[in-house]
Design an enzyme around this catalytic site. Structure first.
Site: not given
Ligand code: C5P
Length: 402
Positions: A209, A278, A336, A340
């Site tokens: 990324n 991801d 989100k 989470k």
């Molecule tokens: O990628 P995403 O938009 O879901 O990221 C949202 C939050 O989740 C961020 O804080 C990112 O660091 C965390 N994240 C993570 N592990 C992943 C994807 C995202 O800890 N595999």
């Protein structure tokens, strides 16, 4: 102007590193401090008082029993004036004098007479530093709450190599800034992820990324400055480890999760700033893959672990997420936060070119749960350090109110 209005009494003793103290006094002035220098006889064999007078715009104090100097600013007045006394360079001799409570010159007398904290930046030959007499003095000074900054290891002016080099002026400045910074996070442990993860395709190619790591590094730096013990789990970035931070370097999301699991406890604050990939290639080729002609390539991807979700559900740590979005920023961020299972999320709009990715500035919309409601607070636009400073205060407030 991180040291605005702070009064630093800079004691310079007789070592070759004294030339670095000229640069230090300039950095202190630039940071907004007021500096008064005290030089010993030995120091003047290496550098002249005129240098420090010119750099600090203050007369240099040299003698204990000088009626003219005493009439201008007496030694007791000088001892009361200081917010911090820093001896840099500090020779083995001055350290021994501090231990014995000697007061046979202006500097040692000031150290006895001041109520201000005293710090020393030792500079000497590695053998002198290693000598049991010096080490015993160091132990005594530490017991008396005198701060010890350095020494560093490396080449020495005498041709030796080892411990005994005075810290560089920039590093001493960081110690001083850290010293004065309000320790609102003292006793806390913060785990911060930053940068991208890179997911190997073969030994030379990867999926990743976009992330410079600047925001996560700024949070780590400010949390450490505010007194937290900080573990920074970082993907590959071109940034130096921030001062006072324990950095763990990783590449893949799986490695990042393993390091977070090692570091985090139920008492930690976890800030998930990393741009975690991801997906990762399902199979990693052992050798460099060859081009297949014009047929293109279909690659199967496997889902990566969600580090933030795992930490929120399994560790009991107070978790803060980040959401980089290009549209519907607040709506997606709130969803989100729900998904989470976290209390706080910081959203930033990465479609803008003045903030976010690779920039030095950022603007955050922070969403957090409070008594069943979701509240919002904006931070910035501002430099990422300032954003980080305000964010750690907000995180601490919300955490304390839980
Ligand atoms: O990628 P995403 O938009 O879901 O990221 C949202 C939050 O989740 C961020 O804080 C990112 O660091 C965390 N994240 C993570 N592990 C992943 C994807 C995202 O800890 N595999």
């Amino acid at each position: 102007m991180s040291l605005q209005g702070k009064k630093i009494l800079l004691g310079i003793t007789g070592g070759i590193a004294a030339y670095k103290s000229a640069e230090l006094s300039r950095l202190l002035i630039k940071a907004g401090a007021e500096v008064r220098c005290v030089m010993t006889k030995g120091a003047k064999a290496f550098i002249t008082p005129m240098t420090f007078q010119a750099l600090t715009s203050n007369p240099v104090h040299e003698h204990l029993l000088d009626p003219d100097a005493e009439a201008a600013m007496g030694h007791i007045e000088l001892a009361r004036w200081a917010d911090l006394v820093l001896i840099a360079p500090a020779t083995a001799d001055v350290m021994s004098k501090l231990v014995s409570g000697s007061a046979d010159d202006l500097l040692t007398t000031l150290c006895l007479a001041t109520a201000a904290p005293v710090a020393i930046a030792p500079a000497m030959n590695q053998q002198m530093w290693a000598n049991p007499a010096t080490q015993a003095n160091v132990a005594t000074l530490l017991e008396r709450d005198i701060s010890l900054w350095g020494p560093d290891s490396g080449d020495q002016a005498c041709g030796d190599f080892g411990l005994g080099r005075m810290l560089e002026p920039q590093s001493l400045l960081q110690h001083i800034e850290q010293f004065f910074y309000q320790k609102i996070l003292k006793g806390q442990h913060w785990v911060i992820t930053a940068g991208p993860t890179v997911e190997a395709i073969d030994p030379v190619r990867y999926l990743a990324n976009r992330s410079s790591g600047k925001m996560g590094y700024a949070i780590a730096e400010m949390a450490a400055k505010a007194g937290a013990e900080v573990t920074l789990v970082s993907g590959p970035v071109c940034l130096a480890a921030p001062f006072g931070v324990n950095r763990v370097s990783v590449e893949s999301a799986e490695a990042m999760l393993a390091s977070v699991k090692d570091a985090v406890t139920e008492h930690s604050v976890f800030v998930s700033c990393a741009a975690v990939a991801d997906y990762r290639p399902k199979d990693v080729a052992n050798e460099k893959m060859k081009k297949s002609g014009d047929e293109g390539l279909v690659m199967e991807l496997a889902q990566n672990p969600d580090i933030l979700k795992w930490t929120a559900q399994e560790s009991g740590a107070f978790c803060v997420g980040f959401a980089a979005e290009t549209q519907n920023v607040s709506e997606y961020a709130k969803a989100k936060m729900e998904r989470k299972g976290i209390t706080m999320i910081c959203a930033n709009d990465v479609s803008r070119c003045d903030i976010g990715f690779s920039c030095d500035d950022n603007e955050l919309s922070v969403f957090y749960r409070e008594q069943g409601d979701v509240k919002q607070q904006s931070i910035g636009p501002a430099n990422k350090s300032l954003v980080a400073e305000q964010l750690i205060q907000l995180i601490d407030n919300i955490r304390q109110s839980k």
